[in-house]
Design a protein around this motif. Structure first.
Motif, PDB file in Angstrom:
ATOM      1  N   THR A  64      32.152   8.638 -24.708  1.00 26.68           N
ATOM      2  CA  THR A  64      31.020   8.215 -25.541  1.00 26.68           C
ATOM      3  C   THR A  64      30.268   7.061 -24.904  1.00 26.68           C
ATOM      4  OG1 THR A  64      32.211   8.919 -27.528  1.00 26.68           O
ATOM      5  CG2 THR A  64      30.350   7.424 -27.829  1.00 26.68           C
ATOM      6  N   GLY A  65      30.998   6.085 -24.375  1.00 26.32           N
ATOM      7  CA  GLY A  65      30.350   4.956 -23.721  1.00 26.32           C
ATOM      8  C   GLY A  65      29.553   5.373 -22.507  1.00 26.32           C
ATOM      9  N   CYS A  66      30.082   6.303 -21.729  1.00 22.96           N
ATOM     10  CA  CYS A  66      29.360   6.773 -20.533  1.00 22.96           C
ATOM     11  C   CYS A  66      28.103   7.544 -20.928  1.00 22.96           C
ATOM     12  CB  CYS A  66      30.281   7.641 -19.691  1.00 22.96           C
ATOM     13  SG  CYS A  66      31.613   6.732 -18.893  1.00 22.96           S
ATOM     14  N   LEU A  67      28.204   8.390 -21.949  1.00 22.15           N
ATOM     15  CA  LEU A  67      27.023   9.124 -22.402  1.00 22.15           C
ATOM     16  C   LEU A  67      25.961   8.173 -22.938  1.00 22.15           C
ATOM     17  CD1 LEU A  67      28.684  12.194 -24.173  1.00 22.15           C
ATOM     18  CD2 LEU A  67      27.630  12.115 -21.908  1.00 22.15           C
ATOM     19  N   LEU A  68      26.410   7.101 -23.580  1.00 21.73           N
ATOM     20  CA  LEU A  68      25.461   6.100 -24.076  1.00 21.73           C
ATOM     21  C   LEU A  68      24.713   5.452 -22.922  1.00 21.73           C
ATOM     22  CD1 LEU A  68      24.287   4.372 -26.365  1.00 21.73           C
ATOM     23  CD2 LEU A  68      26.264   2.851 -26.107  1.00 21.73           C
ATOM     24  N   GLY A  73      25.426   9.301 -16.875  1.00 23.05           N
ATOM     25  CA  GLY A  73      26.466   9.046 -17.866  1.00 23.05           C
ATOM     26  C   GLY A  73      27.708   9.889 -17.612  1.00 23.05           C
ATOM     27  N   PRO A  74      27.587  11.235 -17.606  1.00 22.90           N
ATOM     28  CA  PRO A  74      28.752  12.051 -17.253  1.00 22.90           C
ATOM     29  C   PRO A  74      29.293  11.752 -15.861  1.00 22.90           C
ATOM     30  CG  PRO A  74      27.056  13.402 -18.281  1.00 22.90           C
ATOM     31  CD  PRO A  74      26.447  12.058 -18.052  1.00 22.90           C
ATOM     32  N   ALA A  75      28.410  11.400 -14.911  1.00 27.39           N
ATOM     33  CA  ALA A  75      28.880  11.073 -13.559  1.00 27.39           C
ATOM     34  C   ALA A  75      29.822   9.880 -13.598  1.00 27.39           C
ATOM     35  CB  ALA A  75      27.684  10.781 -12.649  1.00 27.39           C
ATOM     36  N   GLU A  76      29.469   8.872 -14.353  1.00 23.87           N
ATOM     37  CA  GLU A  76      30.323   7.684 -14.446  1.00 23.87           C
ATOM     38  C   GLU A  76      31.671   8.034 -15.061  1.00 23.87           C
ATOM     39  OE1 GLU A  76      30.050   3.080 -16.125  1.00 23.87           O
ATOM     40  OE2 GLU A  76      28.492   4.545 -16.607  1.00 23.87           O
ATOM     41  N   TRP A  77      31.662   8.859 -16.097  1.00 20.01           N
ATOM     42  CA  TRP A  77      32.924   9.241 -16.727  1.00 20.01           C
ATOM     43  C   TRP A  77      33.801  10.042 -15.757  1.00 20.01           C
ATOM     44  CZ3 TRP A  77      35.319  13.886 -18.197  1.00 20.01           C
ATOM     45  CH2 TRP A  77      36.409  13.730 -19.059  1.00 20.01           C
TER      46      TRP A  77
END
Length: 464
Positions: free
Chosen positions: A112-116, A327-331
């Protein structure tokens, strides 16, 4: 030689006969035995013996307790400490402590944090939708020049602030941001002004606001205030009707201005601790942040080329897709590191770790490309006036995605210099030869893939 023992000085003396050693069945700990001193010893050393994983550990305990072989022979009827330790090991039930759970650490990050973060990366694009009719012409050179300058500066600034945070000095990080963010805003505005032509002052004003926003956003993201930045960007959602209807000019100008003012206000609020901090005498070297700025330069140009094409015209769909995909890349970056660290705790050979790390790398990269493909397709369909993604452009976009993800992965593992060199070289080549297109990104992706495999399949690269 029965009945005798050799002493260390080579002499020999008679001793009592050795009582034959017998294997004794294990008994529950705590059972009392009146006639067996070995059971009384097992009760006394039971807690220590229960934790032992080998009889030699118990032998070391006996020797540290001052028991000599003579005492052991006379009292317990065993030849030496090792024989006595084996009997104690057999008598006492094993009670090994459970291993401690692995700490969460910085690599356990919620989706959730990464998508944010991906959302707050992409929402500023709505400001361009609102401001496009007010810029007075199709020229985008000042905007692009100011944006690239801001990316370079703020990437380096973010690294320096993160370095202070890593040293446990958040106030020094706040001071670095307090000094660096306004300087970056001035730099971006100056570069945009230098790239503007006669009569392009609306573009310069918009570019100055863009530079100011990049500085404020860097402050909020580095200090973990993503939700505050999202609140500041909320007014830009008023751009959604602009896709289909012509909004009044005051609305088009007012919504980005309101969002910018909120972002700057939030950034100023969180930077208050930095006002009361004197300049530190020493700290992270400035040169250490330079590769991060160069990495921002290379990747920023590659993203712009992927979205704008050869003629540098507006092509927002791929740019929005790449931005949202961060965002997804970071996750997935965090997931790769998390799974690799788990493999180090469970796998027993370097070969097994290499195979597991390579498999995890392929799966994470494949998942990122799948997300990017979905976002690019959706952006092309939903963004008004977006150019259709031909096979060459789509392939080039995916190659840029590989470069971005692998470059960020290398950066996370401290190999930012290699990633920066590859990205800057690719961006320079595409600048000099715009028709090279996907070929340049493909070569850069291949080079980064080789570097990543050579580095990250080694267990030593994953030491915390």
């Amino acid at each position: 030689m029965s009945g005798s023992l050799w002493l260390k000085n080579g002499t020999m003396r008679d001793t009592l006969p050795v009582i034959p050693r017998q294997r004794v069945a294990a008994a529950p700990h705590g059972t009392a035995y009146a006639d067996d001193p070995l059971d009384r010893l097992a009760d006394r050393l039971g807690a220590l013996a229960a934790d032992a994983v080998h009889p030699d550990e118990i032998a070391a305990i006996l020797e540290s307790d001052g028991m000599t072989d003579d005492h052991i022979r006379l009292t317990y009827g065993r030849a030496d400490s090792f024989a006595l330790a084996e009997d104690l090991y057999a008598r006492v039930e094993r009670h090994h402590p459970q291993p401690e759970a692995a700490p969460a650490g910085p690599w356990h990050l919620g989706l959730t944090g990464c998508l944010l973060r991906g959302l707050v990366f992409a929402l500023p694009g709505l400001a361009y939708v609102l401001g496009a009719p007010l810029l007075g012409g199709p020229s985008t050179a000042p905007l692009l020049a100011g944006a690239v300058a801001g990316w370079v500066w703020n990437q380096a600034l973010a690294h320096r602030a993160y370095s202070w945070l890593g040293l446990g000095d958040p106030t020094a990080a706040a001071r670095a941001l307090l000094v660096g963010a306004p300087a970056g805003a001035l730099l971006g505005a100056a570069v945009a002004f230098a790239a503007a032509g006669p009569g392009e002052w609306p573009v310069v004003v918009f570019a100055a606001g863009q530079a100011l926003y990049l500085g404020a956003a860097t402050v909020l993201l580095v200090l973990g205030r993503e939700r505050a930045l999202l609140c500041a960007l909320t007014p830009l959602l008023g751009a959604v009707p602009a896709f289909w209807y012509d909004l009044p000019d005051p609305v088009r100008a007012g919504l980005p201005a309101l969002s910018l003012a909120a972002a700057v206000a939030f950034a100023a609020t969180v930077l208050r601790p930095g006002l009361n901090v004197r300049r530190p005498r020493s700290g992270p070297p400035l040169a250490a942040s330079l590769p991060y700025g160069l990495f921002g330069l290379g990747t920023g140009l590659l993203v712009l080329y992927a979205g704008t094409g050869d003629a540098l015209v507006t092509g927002a769909g791929p740019v929005v897709a790449l931005t949202l995909s961060m965002g997804p890349a970071e996750w997935l970056l965090h997931r790769f590191r998390r799974v690799s660290l788990a493999g180090m705790r469970t796998l027993t050979t370097a070969r097994a770790f290499r195979r597991a790390a390579a498999g995890t790398l392929v799966r994470c990269l494949g998942a990122y490309l799948a997300v990017l493909l979905v976002l690019a397709t959706a952006g092309t369909l939903l963004w008004p006036g977006a150019e259709a993604l031909s096979g060459a452009r789509l392939l080039g976009l995916l190659f840029v995605g590989v470069v971005l993800w692998l470059g960020l992965l290398l950066q996370a593992f401290g190999a930012v210099r290699s990633a920066a060199v590859v990205c800057v070289a690719a961006a320079a080549t595409q600048t000099l030869a715009p028709s090279s297109g996907p070929a340049v990104s493909a070569v850069a992706a291949l080079v980064l893939a080789v570097l990543t495999c050579a580095l990250l399949v080694r267990p030593t690269a994953h030491r915390v």
